[in-house]
Design an enzyme around this catalytic site. Structure first.
Site, mmCIF file in Angstrom:
data_model
loop_
_atom_site.group_PDB
_atom_site.id
_atom_site.type_symbol
_atom_site.label_atom_id
_atom_site.label_comp_id
_atom_site.label_asym_id
_atom_site.label_seq_id
_atom_site.Cartn_x
_atom_site.Cartn_y
_atom_site.Cartn_z
ATOM 1 N N LYS A 1 0.848 -1.205 0.000
ATOM 2 C CA LYS A 1 0.000 0.000 0.000
ATOM 3 C C LYS A 1 0.878 1.249 0.000
ATOM 4 O O LYS A 1 1.946 1.246 0.610
ATOM 5 C CB LYS A 1 -0.864 0.035 1.275
ATOM 6 N N ARG B 1 -10.043 -11.685 2.806
ATOM 7 C CA ARG B 1 -10.929 -12.766 2.362
ATOM 8 C C ARG B 1 -10.244 -14.124 2.453
ATOM 9 O O ARG B 1 -10.902 -15.142 2.652
ATOM 10 C CB ARG B 1 -11.437 -12.479 0.941
HETATM 11 N N1 BES Z 1 -7.882 -3.796 4.826
HETATM 12 C C1 BES Z 1 -8.148 -3.428 3.488
HETATM 13 C C2 BES Z 1 -9.485 -2.703 3.304
HETATM 14 C C3 BES Z 1 -9.648 -1.370 3.982
HETATM 15 C C4 BES Z 1 -9.549 -0.200 3.252
HETATM 16 C C5 BES Z 1 -9.987 -1.290 5.324
HETATM 17 C C6 BES Z 1 -9.748 1.018 3.875
HETATM 18 C C7 BES Z 1 -10.177 -0.062 5.948
HETATM 19 C C8 BES Z 1 -10.062 1.094 5.216
HETATM 20 C C9 BES Z 1 -8.177 -4.670 2.602
HETATM 21 O O1 BES Z 1 -7.365 -5.713 2.995
HETATM 22 C C10 BES Z 1 -7.720 -4.257 1.245
HETATM 23 O O2 BES Z 1 -6.609 -3.845 1.121
HETATM 24 N N2 BES Z 1 -8.597 -4.394 0.252
HETATM 25 C C11 BES Z 1 -8.274 -4.057 -1.089
HETATM 26 C C12 BES Z 1 -8.822 -5.139 -1.976
HETATM 27 C C13 BES Z 1 -8.349 -5.062 -3.402
HETATM 28 C C14 BES Z 1 -6.857 -5.263 -3.484
HETATM 29 C C15 BES Z 1 -9.055 -6.105 -4.216
HETATM 30 C C16 BES Z 1 -8.912 -2.712 -1.392
HETATM 31 O O3 BES Z 1 -10.003 -2.421 -0.879
HETATM 32 O O4 BES Z 1 -8.291 -1.922 -2.078
HETATM 33 MN MN MN Z 2 -5.388 -5.523 2.279
#
Ligand code: BES
Ligand code: MN
Ligand code: ZN
Length: 496
Positions: free
Chosen positions: A275, A349
């Site tokens: 990230k 997931r």
């Molecule tokens: N933990 C994050 C989601 C999240 C985003 C929680 C903002 C709290 C605030 C999750 O693991 C994630 O990174 N999801 C990705 C999924 C994508 C790579 C398919 C996302 O939402 O960008």
């Molecule tokens: Mn994530």
């Protein structure tokens, strides 16, 4: 904080602060008239000059008051009849009490209003929760605190009210407030303090304190359980993963079993699909689902609800390193489904997949999972709304009903079959991303493959679990969202 509840007249309550709720259409009769008289008509004057309107959560503070026993008086607006709901009253009392908890060792008396849309018992429960929640902030690591627990509180009931019932409601509110605070504290702990092993230890301690059965799976056990998707996520971390299984059973024989499952990624760096800093900044909050499960289990046990509930937490840390799982890797999930990894940041997931499959094999009638799962859900519904996804409308309606009664905004999202197309893989059964569109839904369709057809609701709490800023009615940081709803769900649980 200690509290007591009696039929003490408002004007005789001895405290630093007396809090009096005022509906928008208030008349100066009954207790309001006695208070106005003791204050030599000051309420009448405030009303006349338009300085006391009773608008929801509007406050008027009077310091150095004479004529009543309390040193200070704080009026708080309770709004119009249709605003006197759980959510509205919660906002009003949190706003008022939070104005007092910025100083240490405060004593407070709170009048329990009557004649509102909500019952005195419900309002008493709301006030008792607010007294607990308002005393804790984000000060875990600050020398000078911004917020302090109250020294003591008095709840002032009308004469002739059922004090036993109101005291029970206050006890319930206190237990729920403590559970919300536990979830908030865990979310607020830095990721190097709260990691899978330390989280599991904390869960063990909570379980011992309130009489929950607790089992903790270490790495060999997780391998034995074939939780390969969960293990893959943790592969890049120097921390060891854990799964915690809590159980509480005070149900009559033949009662259905409810299982609640929480995502517990104690830090989500994104892994190799790293990230950017701005997105990673708050990723200590990625264990909020697991924190909600622990808080809820604590409350259910302390309230001695006559139910059978299991609480499962999948605890991992998602880190990039030479040993991290890679894009293109294929995982064999616990239930035999193969998963192509196309993004290590879609890790939640994978963790839930294996824990959900364990929940099914343990034997359960219904499942609810909670996860800070997707940014897409925040895009769809905003920061304050929980997304609900389900394979069973009757079960989903039970959850939505509990959420509505507890004033926690929750909105159901569609789960049509065609979304399955988006998570197909060329080389495995499914893949862990669904492309750009409908990201919250494709994540839920992914989870659906692991619940074995059991009635299930997935709650995406990525928005409301963590507040970016402080507002008059709530502190920034962990919010404890859905603890109240899940306790209410357990309290009213029926097999769908
Ligand atoms: N933990 C994050 C989601 C999240 C985003 C929680 C903002 C709290 C605030 C999750 O693991 C994630 O990174 N999801 C990705 C999924 C994508 C790579 C398919 C996302 O939402 O960008
Ligand atoms: Mn994530
Ligand atoms: Zn995550």
């Amino acid at each position: 904080m200690s509290w007591q509840l009696d039929a003490t007249p408002w004007i005789s309550a001895d405290a630093e602060w007396l809090i009096v709720g005022v509906p928008e259409t208030f008349e100066l009769t009954g207790s309001y008239a006695s208070l106005d008289k003791a204050l030599a008509g000051q309420m009448t004057r405030l009303k006349e000059t338009g300085d006391l309107t009773g608008k929801l959560a509007e406050t008027v503070a009077l310091r150095g008051v004479q004529g009543i026993k309390a040193r200070r008086l704080l009026f708080v607006g309770l709004g119009k009849g249709d605003q006197q709901t759980e959510a509205g009253l919660n906002k009003a009392f949190l706003t008022a009490i939070r104005q007092i908890t910025s100083k240490t060792q405060q004593t407070v008396a709170v009048a329990i209003p009557s004649g509102l849309t909500s019952t005195p018992a419900a309002i008493t429960r709301i006030i008792a929760s607010a007294l607990q929640i308002s005393g804790e902030g984000q000060d875990l690591y600050r020398v000078e605190r911004a917020r302090y627990p109250l020294a003591s509180a008095q709840l002032l009931a009308d004469t002739g009210s059922d004090l036993t019932a109101l005291r029970a409601a206050a006890t319930e509110g206190t237990v729920i407030g403590d559970a919300v605070n536990l979830a908030r504290e865990l979310v607020n702990q830095p990721p190097s303090v709260l990691f899978p092993v330390s989280f599991a230890q904390r869960a063990e301690k909570v379980a011992a304190e309130c009489g929950l059965k607790c089992e903790i799976f270490d790495e060999p056990r997780l391998r034995q359980e074939r939780m390969n998707a969960l293990l893959a996520v943790n592969q890049g971390s120097v921390q060891a993963p854990r799964v915690v299984v809590l159980e509480y059973n005070q149900a009559p024989a033949g009662s259905p079993t409810l299982t609640i499952v929480g995502k517990g990624v104690t830090f989500d760096s994104g892994g190799l699909s790293l990230k950017p800093t701005d997105s990673m900044l708050t990723m200590k909050c990625d264990m909020a689902g697991a924190a909600t499960v622990l808080g809820t289990m604590q409350a259910i046990a302390k309230l001695k609800l006559p139910v059978h509930v299991r609480g499962l937490m999948g605890l991992v840390e998602n880190m990039p390193s030479g040993s991290a799982f890679k894009l293109g890797d294929v995982m064999h999930a616990r239930n035999g489904v193969t998963i192509e990894n196309q993004n290590t940041d879609a890790e939640g997931r994978l963790v839930l997949a294996d824990v959900l499959s364990y929940a099914v094999d343990q034997g359960t009638d219904c499942i609810v999972d909670l996860a800070t799962l997707t940014g897409a859900c925040v895009v769809a519904l905003g920061e304050e709304v929980v997304g609900a996804f389900s394979n069973n409308q009757g079960w989903c309606d039970q959850l939505l009903g509990a959420a509505a009664r507890m004033g926690e905004d929750t909105w159901q999202m569609p789960m049509w079959d065609h979304f399955n197309e988006l998570i197909k893989s060329e080389i495995a059964d499914i893949r862990n991303t669904g492309g750009r569109w409908g990201g919250a839904i494709t994540a839920a369709k992914f989870l659906e493959k692991f619940v074995g057809g059991k009635p299930w609701v997935h709650l995406d709490i990525a928005g409301p679990a963590f507040a970016g800023s402080t507002k008059p009615h709530r502190e920034g940081g962990g919010t404890g969202v859905m603890v109240k709803t899940l306790v209410e769900l357990a309290r009213t649980f029926k097999k769908p």
